[in-house]
Design an enzyme around this catalytic site. Sequence first.
Site, PDB file in Angstrom:
ATOM      1  N   LYS A   1       0.740  -1.222  -0.031  1.00 28.01           N
ATOM      2  CA  LYS A   1      -0.178   0.089  -0.087  1.00 28.01           C
ATOM      3  C   LYS A   1       0.729   1.412  -0.016  1.00 28.01           C
ATOM      4  O   LYS A   1       0.535   2.218  -0.671  1.00 28.01           O
ATOM      5  CB  LYS A   1      -0.920  -0.114   1.039  1.00 28.01           C
ATOM      6  CG  LYS A   1      -2.185  -1.154   1.061  1.00 28.01           C
ATOM      7  CD  LYS A   1      -2.966  -1.192   2.304  1.00 28.01           C
ATOM      8  CE  LYS A   1      -3.634  -2.650   2.190  1.00 28.01           C
ATOM      9  NZ  LYS A   1      -4.399  -3.115   3.313  1.00 28.01           N
TER      10      LYS A   1
ATOM     11  N   GLN B   1      -4.843  -2.507   9.437  1.00 27.74           N
ATOM     12  CA  GLN B   1      -4.525  -3.712   8.950  1.00 27.74           C
ATOM     13  C   GLN B   1      -5.108  -4.753   9.593  1.00 27.74           C
ATOM     14  O   GLN B   1      -4.987  -4.978  10.950  1.00 27.74           O
ATOM     15  CB  GLN B   1      -3.087  -3.791   8.495  1.00 27.74           C
ATOM     16  CG  GLN B   1      -2.762  -4.961   7.565  1.00 27.74           C
ATOM     17  CD  GLN B   1      -3.419  -4.807   6.231  1.00 27.74           C
ATOM     18  OE1 GLN B   1      -3.535  -3.770   5.635  1.00 27.74           O
ATOM     19  NE2 GLN B   1      -3.822  -5.753   5.618  1.00 27.74           N
TER      20      GLN B   1
ATOM     21  N   ASP C   1     -10.822   1.589   4.011  1.00 28.67           N
ATOM     22  CA  ASP C   1     -11.260   0.293   3.582  1.00 28.67           C
ATOM     23  C   ASP C   1     -12.729   0.365   3.394  1.00 28.67           C
ATOM     24  O   ASP C   1     -13.345  -0.720   2.688  1.00 28.67           O
ATOM     25  CB  ASP C   1     -11.031  -0.763   4.682  1.00 28.67           C
ATOM     26  CG  ASP C   1      -9.680  -1.036   4.642  1.00 28.67           C
ATOM     27  OD1 ASP C   1      -9.238  -1.730   3.642  1.00 28.67           O
ATOM     28  OD2 ASP C   1      -9.011  -1.226   5.870  1.00 28.67           O
TER      29      ASP C   1
HETATM   30  N1  GUN Z   1      -6.475  -7.848   5.906  1.00 25.76           N
HETATM   31  C1  GUN Z   1      -6.831  -8.543   4.848  1.00 25.76           C
HETATM   32  N2  GUN Z   1      -7.601  -7.936   3.784  1.00 25.76           N
HETATM   33  C2  GUN Z   1      -7.723  -6.537   4.582  1.00 25.76           C
HETATM   34  C3  GUN Z   1      -8.088  -5.625   3.818  1.00 25.76           C
HETATM   35  O1  GUN Z   1      -8.906  -5.193   2.795  1.00 25.76           O
HETATM   36  N3  GUN Z   1      -8.242  -4.309   4.787  1.00 25.76           N
HETATM   37  C4  GUN Z   1      -7.598  -4.526   6.065  1.00 25.76           C
HETATM   38  N4  GUN Z   1      -7.380  -3.436   6.823  1.00 25.76           N
HETATM   39  N5  GUN Z   1      -7.102  -5.384   6.486  1.00 25.76           N
HETATM   40  C5  GUN Z   1      -7.042  -6.494   5.689  1.00 25.76           C
END
Ligand code: GUN
Length: 293
Positions: free
Chosen positions: A52, A96, A119
Amino acid sequence: MTIIDGKQTAETIMREISREVSAMTAQGERPPHLVAVLVGDNPASVTYVGNKVKACLRCGFKSSVVNLPADIDEDTLLSKIEALNNDETVDGFIVQLPLPPQISERKVIEMIDYRKDIDGFSPVNVGRMALGLTGLYAATPSGILELFRRYNINTEGANCVVIGRSNIVGRPMAELMMQKALPGNATVTVCHSRSRDIKKYCRDADIIIAAIGQPGFVKADMVKDGAVVIDVGITRVDDSSQPKGYRLCGDVDFENVAPKCSFITPVPGGVGPMTIVSLMRNTLFAAKSYRQS
Ligand code: GUN
């Protein structure tokens, strides 16, 4: 049969975003700023956060990572989130997942200001998406819709089977596929771990979206000729022949399913890069729509 190139599509979109950011900064605005909160050092999470950050650089965004210890208590984490909510230099952030067991993911998600919820997990954004209002939508389903757009895949009236009902992928995916718009306007069936005969539903599907995290679950005898197959799975499977000691496996038996499809996404290089690009799009949206200063 066309193999959908998510990596290339994501590159194109990141260039488009970067041009928009240049236009913003040329007018004297700050570039979008995304913060990633990483609790502990789960190897997959470290990789995702790193990806990211790299994407932010490509788009011309500012990015920061807040590293917190795995044994942090819930109240301390919630107060960090409140600080990010109130920080006017931050346009959006992601926490996350998964989080350590002493922390309630639900409480964390509910604490995030919906205007900074990159998200798209907060109740406000889930509700806005379900109502067809603008907002921050869940990244993986948005990325898949973007692939349908860019590959001119017509979803009108299609029988679409979504396998999986997670809050992150399955549910929002089903919601978007049934929305009164294109892509959307599909007849959606959601199959999950308690479904009785998943094969029966899949065989009748024009579009299958697999998001259950079981490597190779979708087999050739479950797919009708000409179907569109979207693979959201990214399970790490031990493989000592690989430099990293593992390989990424999708939910689809790609080798045997691909020849039957009109379109199929590979793993890796299909849905994954599009998820990250959707987070970038959301960050730009938040910066443009909700910035206070
Ligand atoms: N862990 C696995 N997929 C995701 C996601 O799309 N967002 C976040 N914040 N954590 C994750």
